[in-house]
Design a protein around this motif. Structure first.
Motif, short mmCIF file in Angstrom:
data_model
loop_
_atom_site.label_atom_id
_atom_site.label_comp_id
_atom_site.label_asym_id
_atom_site.label_seq_id
_atom_site.Cartn_x
_atom_site.Cartn_y
_atom_site.Cartn_z
N UNK A 1 45.81 34.30 42.31
CA UNK A 1 45.67 32.97 42.91
C UNK A 1 44.22 32.71 43.32
N UNK A 2 43.58 33.72 43.94
CA UNK A 2 42.19 33.57 44.35
C UNK A 2 41.29 33.41 43.13
N UNK A 3 41.58 34.15 42.07
CA UNK A 3 40.77 34.07 40.85
C UNK A 3 40.83 32.65 40.27
N UNK A 4 42.04 32.07 40.21
CA UNK A 4 42.18 30.72 39.68
C UNK A 4 41.48 29.70 40.59
N UNK A 5 41.53 29.94 41.90
CA UNK A 5 40.86 29.02 42.83
C UNK A 5 39.34 29.05 42.62
N UNK A 6 38.78 30.26 42.45
CA UNK A 6 37.34 30.39 42.22
C UNK A 6 36.95 29.73 40.90
N UNK A 7 37.76 29.94 39.86
CA UNK A 7 37.46 29.36 38.56
C UNK A 7 37.47 27.83 38.62
N UNK A 8 38.33 27.26 39.49
CA UNK A 8 38.43 25.80 39.59
C UNK A 8 37.19 25.17 40.22
N UNK A 9 36.35 25.99 40.87
CA UNK A 9 35.15 25.45 41.52
C UNK A 9 34.01 25.23 40.52
N UNK A 10 34.12 25.80 39.31
CA UNK A 10 33.10 25.64 38.26
C UNK A 10 31.71 26.00 38.77
N UNK A 11 31.61 27.18 39.34
CA UNK A 11 30.34 27.68 39.88
C UNK A 11 29.45 28.18 38.74
N UNK A 12 28.15 28.43 39.01
CA UNK A 12 27.28 29.03 37.98
C UNK A 12 27.86 30.36 37.51
N UNK A 13 27.62 30.73 36.26
CA UNK A 13 28.26 31.92 35.69
C UNK A 13 28.06 33.20 36.50
N UNK A 14 26.83 33.45 36.95
CA UNK A 14 26.59 34.70 37.67
C UNK A 14 27.24 34.68 39.05
N UNK A 15 27.20 33.53 39.72
CA UNK A 15 27.87 33.42 41.02
C UNK A 15 29.37 33.60 40.85
N UNK A 16 29.93 32.99 39.82
CA UNK A 16 31.35 33.11 39.54
C UNK A 16 31.72 34.56 39.23
N UNK A 17 30.88 35.23 38.43
CA UNK A 17 31.15 36.63 38.09
C UNK A 17 31.12 37.52 39.33
N UNK A 18 30.17 37.26 40.25
CA UNK A 18 30.09 38.04 41.48
C UNK A 18 31.35 37.86 42.32
N UNK A 19 31.82 36.62 42.46
CA UNK A 19 33.02 36.37 43.25
C UNK A 19 34.26 36.96 42.58
N UNK A 20 34.34 36.85 41.25
CA UNK A 20 35.45 37.49 40.53
C UNK A 20 35.45 39.00 40.78
N UNK A 21 34.27 39.61 40.70
CA UNK A 21 34.16 41.06 40.86
C UNK A 21 34.58 41.49 42.26
N UNK A 22 34.14 40.75 43.27
CA UNK A 22 34.52 41.07 44.65
C UNK A 22 36.03 40.90 44.84
N UNK A 23 36.59 39.85 44.26
CA UNK A 23 38.03 39.63 44.36
C UNK A 23 38.81 40.79 43.75
N UNK A 24 38.43 41.15 42.53
CA UNK A 24 39.12 42.25 41.86
C UNK A 24 38.87 43.58 42.59
N UNK A 25 37.59 43.87 42.86
CA UNK A 25 37.24 45.17 43.43
C UNK A 25 37.85 45.39 44.79
N UNK A 26 37.71 44.42 45.70
CA UNK A 26 38.27 44.58 47.03
C UNK A 26 39.80 44.57 47.00
N UNK A 27 40.37 43.79 46.09
CA UNK A 27 41.82 43.78 45.94
C UNK A 27 42.35 45.13 45.48
N UNK A 28 41.69 45.73 44.50
CA UNK A 28 42.11 47.05 44.02
C UNK A 28 41.95 48.11 45.11
#
Length: 692
Positions: free
Chosen positions: A381-408
């Motif tokens: 759900x958080x991943x889809x929310x971040x993707x919906x913001x259409x952030x710059x690619x590197x910023x989006x990748x950083x937030x995706x990584x933190x979401x996945x990494x901290x979640x795991x």
């Protein structure tokens, strides 16, 4: 009854072409005899005649050696000339460096040796004809020379040594230079073994080396006495001669210490430098024992007849070492095997916890996987929310990584299980079992372990998927009820459905990329587990005064123990999340068609999509989505498992040649007891008890 390799008489295979070759070889020998030529040139020209056009054509080399033997047999003058050239080559061109370095790991580090090999590939080192090691480069000019040298039967090489008739040499009372070269090599190896035996890293892992007489040092004293007595005995001394048996006992004690250190390292961690050190020391011990065996054979019979098989073995080893001295690929492969051994030992022990053998363990794993499904639904759900913001690619990748990494990391802290994290761990455990049982053909134990692994994996997948899909639908429905709008718009839902379609997207390929990430996370976890133990990080944490004041001694001790047992898992999970979040960004930045697909997240996206489409999905589309998720899961598991099993087996140098037998055994077990691959028995009996 022992069968011997039969070498056909040379004349039985001679044809007109071979006769011309024999004439050319005879011309080379005749020219050397008449012109009193250089021994290096003579040997190089003869090897060029023997060398086959292709390294795989060993028959050609065998026939050439047969032709040379025939020449030597009927021309005593040429035989004497070649024999003298060989003895001069071995005696006057400093052979020690060849004997003690070829085929043995260097004392330099990985990157220093890698740089040396790459630079010498581009610009070969200068040849110094004073050293026999450098002359090898002039004689064996092709990197694949070892292929045909090793392929020629030992009997043919022995025939060549026999035809040289070293017994025709006048008996020497003075120690011959070639024999002195072997003695000097033994002395140098003894010094180097003693030096390594004093390395602080070795003593740290084997404190007994400081408390008792070290065999690494004692052997040097014995070698010195032995070589002195050997020289006197050769020159006719009547003094009592002490053989090399006591030295062999000391070398065996050195080898036992190496084995103890390796066993300790498997429990308390190791380092790359220690791994390289032990490997180099083992090679030096083996080389020294081999040279001592040659000296022992020469002491029994000075003409060298008994030592001929040892000469052939040493010759093949040296040719192989010199042909690969600048081989970058072999250096990388050997180093990666040592590194893999370092990081897979911990994974093997961790993997045992992912293999269930009882029903209580099975259902505990199922519940653990269901708990992970709860967390992953919210991560999706958080991943889809971040993707919906259409952030710059590197910023989006950083937030995706933190979401996945901290979640795991959260999943691990809560003792939940992600299905796809299992293969990298269980593969190491299976490789350890193959290493233990494979050579004894104990297929029943291996079959039982595979059955346990398969049902454990199935339980983890079911636990993840059966929770994440309905929970994703519940989250999407709750958001729609609260806001009046779909969390995932119909257009986005169609896009998510298309992403898991195996027929019209690269979902399976992307799933394979995720499998590689899973495999790498397993190596990272093993590396950090080893790092925590070997560098004594928990003990060092307990010594931090400011942390002790902040947390208190008891709480700090618990934190340190947790770090010791979980640092690898935390690091592996976090880096895995970073890899999942960063792959898509790499694809965007470099314009590459790369992305990831993970079975649990793809299942969550399916749940969100069904609500976003108000369940207006055709049965065919739903079946395609289910098939896509199944294939994504299969690619995740197979890629990570295959890579992990390959590395784990290579690290243990396990060669398992009974795969077909094992597959038949698994097939028979599945036909006889299919429930065993789905559900553990109610009690541990028979094979289950033995296997565990």
């Amino acid at each position: 009854m022992v069968t011997k390799t039969v070498i056909p008489p040379y004349r039985a295979i001679v044809d007109s072409k071979m006769h011309k070759v024999e004439k050319s070889m005879e011309t080379v020998l005749q020219h050397h005899l008449q012109e009193n030529g250089d021994e290096i040139t003579l040997i190089a020209e003869l090897v060029a005649k023997i060398r086959p056009p292709k390294s795989s054509q060993a028959d050609h080399a065998e026939h050439m050696i047969g032709a040379l033997c025939h020449i030597l047999g009927r021309r005593p003058d040429l035989r004497a000339a070649l024999r003298a050239a060989l003895l001069k080559l071995l005696g006057t061109h400093k052979p020690v460096s060849l004997y003690v370095e070829s085929g043995i790991l260097p004392s330099t580090g990985f990157f220093t040796e890698l740089y040396r090999r790459v630079s010498h590939k581009i610009l070969p080192e200068a040849i110094d004809p004073q050293y026999l090691k450098d002359i090898f480069a002039l004689v064996f000019t092709r990197h694949d020379g070892e292929v045909w040298v090793n392929a020629v039967p030992e009997a043919r090489w022995l025939e060549l040594l026999t035809e040289l008739r070293f017994d025709e040499q006048a008996a020497e009372t003075v120690l011959p230079l070639p024999v002195r070269g072997i003695m000097d090599a033994v002395r140098v190896l003894s010094y180097r073994i003693s030096s390594i035996g004093l390395e602080p890293e070795l003593i740290r892992n084997e404190p007994s080396l400081e408390e008792f007489a070290s065999p690494f040092l004692t052997q040097n004293d014995e070698v010195g006495k032995y070589l002195e007595q050997f020289a006197l005995a050769w020159e006719g001394s009547t003094l009592a001669f002490q053989d090399e048996k006591h030295i062999r006992v000391l070398l065996d004690q050195c080898a036992q210490i190496i084995q103890r250190i390796r066993r300790t390292a498997s429990r308390s961690g190791t380092s790359i430098s220690l791994t390289f050190l032990l490997q180099r020391l083992t090679q030096q011990l083996e080389r020294m024992e081999y040279l001592l065996a040659i000296l022992a054979a020469l002491h029994e019979e000075k003409t060298g007849e008994r030592a001929r098989p040892l000469y052939v073995g040493l010759f093949k080893t040296l040719v192989s070492g010199e042909c690969h001295k600048n081989d970058v690929r072999q250096h990388w492969r050997d180093s990666m095997e040592l590194l893999a051994l370092r990081v897979t030992e911990n994974a093997s022990r961790t993997g045992e916890h992912y293999i269930t053998s009882t029903r209580s363990e099975y259902f505990a794993l199922l519940k653990s996987a269901m708990g992970a499904g709860l967390i992953i639904a919210f991560m999706a759900m958080i991943k889809l929310f971040i993707a919906a913001q259409h952030l710059p690619p590197l910023t989006e990748a950083l937030l995706f990584s933190l979401n996945y990494g901290l979640g795991f990391i959260l999943i691990h802290i809560l003792h939940f299980t992600i299905a796809t994290k299992q293969p990298a761990m269980t593969a190491s455990a299976i490789a350890a079992s193959i290493s233990e049982h494979g050579n004894s053909h104990d297929m029943e134990n291996l079959t039982s372990i595979i059955a346990q692994t398969m049902r454990s994996q199935l339980a983890a997948i079911l636990g993840n998927v059966l929770v994440v899909i309905p929970l994703a639908m519940l989250i999407a429905w709750g958001i729609m009820a609260a806001t009046g709008a779909h969390f995932v718009a119909p257009e986005k839902a169609q896009h998510l459905m298309a992403d898991i379609d195996p027929f019209h997207s690269l979902s399976v390929f992307y799933a394979a990329i995720a499998g590689v990430c899973l495999f790498l996370s397993g190596l990272i976890a093993g590396h950090h587990d080893n790092l925590a133990v070997y560098n004594r990080i928990p003990q060092r944490l307990k010594q931090l005064r400011w942390l002790k004041r902040l947390l208190g001694a008891a709480r700090l001790a618990r934190v340190a123990d947790y770090v010791e047992n979980n640092l690898g898992a935390l690091a592996g999970n976090f880096y895995f999340g970073c890899m999942l979040g960063g792959v898509a960004a790499i694809g965007v930045v470099f314009g590459l068609p790369v992305d990831i697909r993970h079975i649990t997240f793809s299942s969550a996206f399916l749940g969100f999509s069904l609500v976003g489409l108000d369940f207006a999905v055709e049965p065919q589309q739903l079946l395609v989505a289910a098939l896509g998720i199944a294939l994504i899961g299969l690619a995740n598991l197979m890629v990570s498992f295959t890579l992990a099993l390959s590395v784990a087996m290579k690290a243990r140098k396990v060669t398992f040649a009974h795969w077909s037998t094992l597959l038949r055994s698994v097939g028979r077990r599945f036909g006889r007891k299919p429930r065993e691959f789905l559900l553990p028995p109610k009690s541990q009996k028979g094979d289950e008890l033995d296997a565990h």
